[in-house]
Design a protein around this motif. Structure first.
Motif, short mmCIF file in Angstrom:
data_model
loop_
_atom_site.label_atom_id
_atom_site.label_comp_id
_atom_site.label_asym_id
_atom_site.label_seq_id
_atom_site.Cartn_x
_atom_site.Cartn_y
_atom_site.Cartn_z
N GLU A 126 0.80 -1.22 0.00
CA GLU A 126 0.00 0.00 0.00
C GLU A 126 0.84 1.28 0.00
O GLU A 126 0.56 2.20 -0.77
N GLU A 130 1.02 3.88 -3.19
CA GLU A 130 0.58 5.28 -3.09
C GLU A 130 1.64 6.25 -3.61
O GLU A 130 1.31 7.34 -4.07
N GLN A 131 2.90 5.87 -3.55
CA GLN A 131 4.00 6.74 -3.96
C GLN A 131 4.46 6.49 -5.39
O GLN A 131 5.26 7.26 -5.92
N ASN A 136 0.29 6.68 -10.06
CA ASN A 136 -0.32 7.98 -9.82
C ASN A 136 -0.74 8.70 -11.11
O ASN A 136 -1.45 9.70 -11.04
N SER A 140 -7.71 7.36 -10.05
CA SER A 140 -7.80 6.55 -8.83
C SER A 140 -8.86 5.45 -8.92
O SER A 140 -8.66 4.35 -8.40
#
Length: 172
Positions: A126, A130-131, A136, A140
């Motif tokens: 996780e 997210e990074q 990214n 989403s």
């Protein structure tokens, strides 16, 4: 006139690309067990679905992995178990340069003029997910289409070629 390989991507000749999987009596050059280790292996499995949400029984999937320490390549066709799964056994990749661990899947199947590329990320990563700079860039609400869910004893990711659940594919 007959079709040439440039006119369609599949179905493939099982005896040449995955002979053992289809019970031919000679060895495959590559298979779905991608490491010679007997421990620390993970299993990634899923199904390929067409635009009408039907399982595709004759797709071929290649897995490519390079985490800086390990470089692996494997191949598996769907349709050799009752539920049309693809299954890979490999080492879980490491993070490279702060990216989340991932493997690349390449899907070859009937009806495509060129193969499709996607990635498999892992639900138990996780923080790194997210990074991750590539994840990214994806809306989403669509990221979950390339994040394999950890189940008891394996990771599961189904690939949808079209439709409402369409998997994120990459132009390479």
């Amino acid at each position: 006139m007959l079709q040439t390989p440039s006119q369609t991507v599949g179905p493939y000749f099982a005896y040449g690309l995955a002979p053992e999987q289809y019970s031919y009596d000679f060895k495959s050059l590559v298979g779905n067990r991608i490491s010679d280790k007997t421990s620390d292996l993970i299993t990634i499995k899923g199904k390929i679905f067409d635009g009408e949400n039907n399982p595709v029984p004759d797709a071929m999937i290649e897995l490519w992995q390079n985490d800086g320490a390990n470089q692996f390549f494997g191949r598996f066709g769907t349709g050799t178990d009752a539920e049309n799964h693809f299954i890979f056994e490999t080492i879980k990749p490491k993070s490279v340069d702060g990216q989340a661990p991932y493997v690349t899947l390449i899907i070859f199947m009937r009806g495509q003029l060129i193969h499709s590329y996607t990635r498999v990320y892992f639900s138990d990563e996780e923080v790194l997910n997210e990074q991750d700079s590539i994840l990214n860039t994806i809306a989403s609400e669509r990221r979950n289409t390339i994040i394999a869910q950890k189940k008891e004893g394996f990771y599961e990711l189904d690939i949808y070629m079209q439709g409402e659940k369409e998997t994120v594919f990459f132009a390479i």
